[in-house]
Design an enzyme around this catalytic site. Structure first.
Site, PDB file in Angstrom:
ATOM      1  N   CYS A 139       0.825  -1.203   0.000  1.00  0.00           N
ATOM      2  CA  CYS A 139       0.000   0.000   0.000  1.00  0.00           C
ATOM      3  C   CYS A 139       0.860   1.255   0.000  1.00  0.00           C
ATOM      4  CB  CYS A 139      -0.929  -0.019   1.210  1.00  0.00           C
ATOM      5  SG  CYS A 139      -1.925   1.471   1.370  1.00  0.00           S
ATOM      6  N   CYS A 182      -0.392   4.123   2.155  1.00  0.00           N
ATOM      7  CA  CYS A 182      -0.120   3.953   3.590  1.00  0.00           C
ATOM      8  C   CYS A 182       1.354   4.208   3.910  1.00  0.00           C
ATOM      9  CB  CYS A 182      -0.427   2.532   4.050  1.00  0.00           C
ATOM     10  SG  CYS A 182      -1.934   1.815   3.415  1.00  0.00           S
ATOM     11  N   ASP A 183       2.237   3.666   3.105  1.00  0.00           N
ATOM     12  CA  ASP A 183       3.638   3.568   3.514  1.00  0.00           C
ATOM     13  C   ASP A 183       4.627   4.408   2.696  1.00  0.00           C
ATOM     14  OD1 ASP A 183       2.851   1.747   5.453  1.00  0.00           O
ATOM     15  OD2 ASP A 183       3.053   0.038   4.104  1.00  0.00           O
TER      16      ASP A 183
END
Ligand code: NAP
Length: 320
Positions: free
Chosen positions: A141, A144-145
């Protein structure tokens, strides 16, 4: 075996959608029963945030919060208002008659309404080190990261819209993004291709498969390289990098519902647009299981809330 009682609401799945539905339903005194799933078939307790490290885009946590800790808080909030959490899979459902029937670990449960929030799982390459290094340089992701890769070199595997969208996103942080694709032609739409091909921070590694991910041996470990295999010759090579993003699609957790509810051509549950309603009155869907587009914790939580309110109204209209 049957627990005989007819529950007002049973929730299947324990990601942001399931727990938010539980919080709302429990506060409305519906005493929901929530099945977490137990990890097999992709349905893990806590959902996809359990494999994320820091979550920095969930509103209300300006310093960020670890995915597992966030999900613990979701659960505690749901339990505080009277949700009963069952740490089991649901193995079978029967929505053909009312009350609806759900079978879990040999016991049949009856429910007047059901919320399905079984989520989706990222399709992964299936490598042992990919699993081991998830959260330590391997991610499924970019949203997200990505921010953890400022001034770093990263690789992303995949040739579809997701891979190119994520590659573009990653160039906000990374110095260089290498798109590794198993063929020499992209599956992505023309517009996404043009954008990626014209981005000077992106380059393409064609006809290549990622066959291993290597780390620096530290504790905690850190990704240091990927091993590539040329899909035409089989020749292997090592490429130094700080991170590997896997963007080869998602798989919705809908096996349980095949034949009973309508699925779209990607396997996601179909809902009446803008609502959590499936084709069966009293069965609602929330979160990623019915969303192939946005797939965020906060959007899942939002639809979980909608599903709980819809279930509450349904029960009221039925005189319960
Ligand atoms: P996708 O279109 O199915 O593409 C998956 C990509 O991963 C393909 O290039 C495929 O290679 C590759 N792949 C699959 N399994 C692999 C494996 N085991 N090893 C290596 N490579 C593998 O999935 P997606 O990109 O997630 O997109 C899903 C849907 O959402 C699509 O309909 C897409 O258009 C849509 N979407 C749209 C946008 C947008 O418009 N902004 C953004 C994201 C997603 P092959 O090409 O060789 O099969």
């Amino acid at each position: 075996m049957s627990d005989a009682k007819i529950h007002d609401l049973i929730i299947i799945g324990s990601g942001p959608a399931g727990y938010t539905a539980a919080i709302y339903a429990a506060r409305a005194n519906l005493k929901p029963l929530l099945f977490t799933g137990m990890g097999d078939g992709g349905l893990q307790p806590g959902g996809q945030l359990m494999i994320t490290t820091d979550v920095e885009n969930y509103p209300g946590f300006p310093e960020g919060i670890h995915g597992p800790e966030l999900m613990e808080r979701f659960r505690d909030q749901a339990v505080r208002f009277g949700t009963e959490v069952v740490y089991e899979n649901v193995d079978k459902v029967d929505f053909s008659k009312r009350p609806f029937q759900l079978v879990s670990a040999g016991t049949t449960y009856l429910a007047r309404t059901v919320i399905i929030s079984t989520g989706a799982r990222a399709r992964l390459l299936g490598l042992a080190n990919e699993k081991r290094l998830m959260g330590f340089g391997v991610s499924a992701c970019a949203t997200c990261d990505g921010a953890f890769f400022k001034q770093k070199d990263v690789c992303i595997v995949g040739g579809g819209d997701s891979a190119l969208e994520e590659a573009n996103f990653l160039t906000r942080f990374a110095t260089k993004v290498h798109v590794i694709h198993r063929r020499d032609a992209l599956r992505a739409s023309k517009i996404m291709q043009d954008r990626a091909l014209n981005n000077p921070k992106i380059d393409f590694v064609w006809n290549s498969e990622v066959v291993d991910v290597l780390d620096n041996g530290g504790n905690p470990p850190k990704v240091r390289a990927v091993v590539l295999a040329d899909t035409r010759t089989g020749a292997r090579s090592e490429r130094a990098t700080d991170g590997l993003f896997v963007a080869i699609g998602h798989i919705p957790n809908t096996d349980l519902f095949q034949g009973q509810l309508d699925l779209d051509d990607k396997g996601y549950l179909k809902v009446k647009p803008g609502t959590p309603e499936t084709k069966i009155p009293g069965v609602f869907a929330a979160g990623d299981v019915a969303d192939s587009v946005w797939r965020q914790a906060v959007t899942a939580a939002g639809t979980g809330c909608q599903a709980a309110l819809a279930a509450e109204r349904f029960l009221e209209a039925e005189g319960h």
